[in-house]
Motif scaffolding. Structure first.
Motif, PDB file in Angstrom:
ATOM      1  N   ARG A 158      73.921  39.823  94.490  1.00 38.68           N
ATOM      2  CA  ARG A 158      72.921  40.623  95.184  1.00 38.68           C
ATOM      3  C   ARG A 158      71.793  40.937  94.209  1.00 38.68           C
ATOM      4  NH1 ARG A 158      75.747  44.967  96.654  1.00 38.68           N
ATOM      5  NH2 ARG A 158      76.225  44.243  98.742  1.00 38.68           N
ATOM      6  N   GLY A 159      70.593  40.381  94.497  1.00 36.20           N
ATOM      7  CA  GLY A 159      69.459  40.611  93.597  1.00 36.20           C
ATOM      8  C   GLY A 159      68.427  41.471  94.277  1.00 36.20           C
ATOM      9  N   CYS A 160      67.341  40.854  94.727  1.00 31.84           N
ATOM     10  CA  CYS A 160      66.231  41.615  95.314  1.00 31.84           C
ATOM     11  C   CYS A 160      66.540  42.084  96.731  1.00 31.84           C
ATOM     12  CB  CYS A 160      64.976  40.755  95.344  1.00 31.84           C
ATOM     13  SG  CYS A 160      65.075  39.369  96.496  1.00 31.84           S
ATOM     14  N   LYS A 161      67.418  41.366  97.411  1.00 31.46           N
ATOM     15  CA  LYS A 161      67.793  41.643  98.803  1.00 31.46           C
ATOM     16  C   LYS A 161      66.600  41.581  99.756  1.00 31.46           C
ATOM     17  CE  LYS A 161      71.296  44.412 101.097  1.00 31.46           C
ATOM     18  NZ  LYS A 161      71.818  45.759 101.254  1.00 31.46           N
ATOM     19  N   GLU A 162      65.537  40.851  99.354  1.00 32.07           N
ATOM     20  CA  GLU A 162      64.457  40.640 100.330  1.00 32.07           C
ATOM     21  C   GLU A 162      63.920  39.219 100.291  1.00 32.07           C
ATOM     22  OE1 GLU A 162      61.641  43.767  99.535  1.00 32.07           O
ATOM     23  OE2 GLU A 162      60.698  42.594  97.946  1.00 32.07           O
ATOM     24  N   GLY A 163      64.794  38.270  99.956  1.00 29.90           N
ATOM     25  CA  GLY A 163      64.423  36.868 100.111  1.00 29.90           C
ATOM     26  C   GLY A 163      63.537  36.289  99.031  1.00 29.90           C
ATOM     27  N   THR A 164      63.472  36.934  97.886  1.00 25.88           N
ATOM     28  CA  THR A 164      62.599  36.422  96.837  1.00 25.88           C
ATOM     29  C   THR A 164      63.364  35.766  95.688  1.00 25.88           C
ATOM     30  OG1 THR A 164      60.936  38.084  97.352  1.00 25.88           O
ATOM     31  CG2 THR A 164      60.780  37.042  95.205  1.00 25.88           C
ATOM     32  N   CYS A 165      64.343  36.469  95.110  1.00 29.28           N
ATOM     33  CA  CYS A 165      64.876  36.033  93.806  1.00 29.28           C
ATOM     34  C   CYS A 165      65.813  34.836  93.898  1.00 29.28           C
ATOM     35  CB  CYS A 165      65.557  37.191  93.101  1.00 29.28           C
ATOM     36  SG  CYS A 165      67.210  37.565  93.745  1.00 29.28           S
ATOM     37  N   GLY A 166      66.502  34.653  95.012  1.00 31.21           N
ATOM     38  CA  GLY A 166      67.301  33.447  95.199  1.00 31.21           C
ATOM     39  C   GLY A 166      68.701  33.473  94.612  1.00 31.21           C
ATOM     40  N   THR A 167      69.119  34.593  94.030  1.00 31.49           N
ATOM     41  CA  THR A 167      70.444  34.599  93.403  1.00 31.49           C
ATOM     42  C   THR A 167      71.568  34.672  94.437  1.00 31.49           C
ATOM     43  OG1 THR A 167      71.727  35.489  91.579  1.00 31.49           O
ATOM     44  CG2 THR A 167      70.586  37.099  92.978  1.00 31.49           C
ATOM     45  N   CYS A 168      71.241  35.002  95.690  1.00 31.82           N
ATOM     46  CA  CYS A 168      72.246  35.030  96.763  1.00 31.82           C
ATOM     47  C   CYS A 168      72.298  33.717  97.529  1.00 31.82           C
ATOM     48  CB  CYS A 168      71.915  36.154  97.736  1.00 31.82           C
ATOM     49  SG  CYS A 168      70.375  35.854  98.610  1.00 31.82           S
ATOM     50  N   THR A 169      71.678  32.654  96.964  1.00 29.40           N
ATOM     51  CA  THR A 169      71.618  31.367  97.664  1.00 29.40           C
ATOM     52  C   THR A 169      73.012  30.810  97.955  1.00 29.40           C
ATOM     53  OG1 THR A 169      69.497  30.846  96.669  1.00 29.40           O
ATOM     54  CG2 THR A 169      70.778  28.974  97.480  1.00 29.40           C
ATOM     55  N   ILE A 170      73.181  30.325  99.183  1.00 20.78           N
ATOM     56  CA  ILE A 170      74.402  29.602  99.580  1.00 20.78           C
ATOM     57  C   ILE A 170      73.963  28.335 100.313  1.00 20.78           C
ATOM     58  CG2 ILE A 170      75.834  31.677  99.840  1.00 20.78           C
ATOM     59  CD1 ILE A 170      75.142  30.879 103.048  1.00 20.78           C
TER      60      ILE A 170
END
Lengths: 288, 157
Positions: free
Chosen positions: B38-50
């Motif tokens: 869980r990073g920015c939680k608004e679609g920017t940082c990409g660390t939650c990519t699946i």
């Protein structure tokens, strides 16, 4: 809290019935790349944790069709699907250029063209080309279906003209045979960025290449909606197509555009760049 | 009003009780897939990519309810410590990991690219990774690693 409730109909008929019942208290959801950011940040109507109408379980809304005179795109078609579509590559190359720099790959894999249209941002990448093409938007209600020109559908930043029980069920892009189409956008960087100023052109040269038989020019991020540079279009259509005319057109489009200063850029720069970008595209056409 | 979500995660069919307002990121972490960050939680940082049906997406701007009957692949599904995916191995070999927070997302974005384009150019790699922010490294190592992994996956090394 993202949503109090989410309804996931499996047919268009069912979706239209739900929209008819809930009217302004339900919001359609396709990709959600923008909706969920606005809900999270409690922006505008999205701050009320609205009921969402999830369209993703209606596979019939996912289509790219070629008819005799149009390309028809369903509301669930993502940017990536358009990039990979031979129909779009062949008939609307300027749209491919615009879509290839939207957001990031992950956004393009989820976000939809219809979502981009309904979000009605004056800086939306896809809209400049859709305006140059005189695209139409199909609006459907339980007992009615009509096509609306995109410039009447979008009425301001984030504002669309749709009945409270209506859903957008198709985007119709007219084919333009023999036209040269191009799109250029300036932005602060080329990843995850928003347009500072953009231009889309669709041009048809005469057979002997001495004149423009037709030209459509649309500008992004210089007005509350995408705008067509109609004065510049008329100038280009009514004179011989030469280097001299290009210089006149550059000056005229700078006069014609009415941008504002905001967080992404300022009025003076945006105005000047409309001329630069138009010149770039016209010289490319002249040199071919 | 909770509902049952039917999804396949890393090849295993699952039925998960979800609330309508839950985003996929939170569901995956609750189910134990902690590689989804869980990073920015608004679609920017990409660390939650699946990978959703084999396409890279950001799970923080996706409601779980949108993924009914979909296939989901997380970083846990593409390799293990003993048997890493070629992209994971290339990231180790090139030494491109510092804090590591961005890496699961970055590797899945790279997999999305290489599954569709086995011989990308450097610019294509840059564009494929442009939705994944890394605040430690400066990206050049990751780009090299993806190109190296591409060669391995083509069977050249």
């Amino acid at each position: 809290m993202y949503s109090n409730e989410i309804l996931s109909p499996t047919s268009l008929k069912e979706a239209l019935a739900i929209k008819d019942q809930y009217v302004n208290d339900i919001f359609p959801l396709a990709g959600g790349t923008d909706v969920l950011v606005m809900v999270r940040n409690k922006l505008g109507v999205w701050g009320e944790s609205p009921v969402l109408l999830n369209l993703n379980n209606i596979p019939k809304l996912n289509f790219i069709l070629e008819t005799d005179s149009n390309i028809e795109i369903g509301p669930l078609v993502t940017h990536t699907q358009l990039l990979e579509s031979p129909i779009i590559q062949k008939h609307v190359p300027a749209l491919i250029k615009a879509i290839s720099i939207i957001g990031s790959p992950q956004i393009r894999n989820l976000g939809t063209l219809t979502g981009n249209v309904c979000r009605a941002s004056p800086a939306a990448d896809t809209l400049a080309t859709l305006y140059a093409r005189d695209t139409q938007v199909q609006i459907q209600t339980v007992n009615n279906s009509k096509l609306v020109p995109i410039k009447e559908f979008i009425t301001g930043p984030g504002q669309i003209n749709i009945p409270e029980n209506g859903l957008v069920t198709k985007i119709v892009i007219p084919k333009l045979e023999g036209y040269f189409g191009d799109y250029i956008s300036l932005r602060q960087r080329y990843a995850l960025s928003i347009v500072v100023v953009s231009i889309a052109v669709e041009a048809l040269l005469s057979k002997d290449r001495s004149r423009m038989d037709d030209i459509r020019i649309s500008l992004g991020a210089v007005a509350p909606t995408i705008v067509r540079a109609t004065k510049t279009e008329i100038l280009l259509k009514s004179n011989a197509f030469t280097k001299n005319l290009i210089e006149k057109a550059e000056k005229m489009i700078i006069e014609e555009s009415r941008p504002i200063t905001d967080i992404r850029s300022n009025k003076r720069y945006r105005k000047a760049m409309t001329g630069v970008l138009l010149g770039r595209i016209l010289r490319e056409i002249l040199s071919h | 009003m909770s509902q049952i979500l039917h999804v396949t995660i890393n090849g295993t069919s699952k039925e998960i009780a979800i609330e309508p307002d839950e985003i996929l990121l939170d569901i995956l972490r609750r189910e134990g897939y902690k590689g989804v960050k869980r990073g920015c939680k608004e679609g920017t940082c990409g660390t939650c990519t699946i990978l959703l049906n084999d396409k890279a997406v950001k799970s923080c701007i996706l409601l779980a309810a949108q993924t009914e009957n979909c296939s989901i692949i997380t970083i846990e599904g593409i390799g293990t410590r003993d048997n890493p995916h070629p992209i994971q191995q290339a990231f180790v070999d090139e030494g491109v990991v510092q804090c590591g927070f961005c890496i699961p997302g970055m590797i899945l974005s790279a997999k999305n690219l290489l599954d569709n384009n086995p011989s990308p150019t450097k610019d294509e790699v840059k564009m494929a990774l442009d939705g994944n922010l890394c605040r430690c490294t400066g990206y050049s190592g990751q780009i090299k690693a993806v190109l190296a992994a591409a060669a391995v996956m083509r069977g050249e090394k």
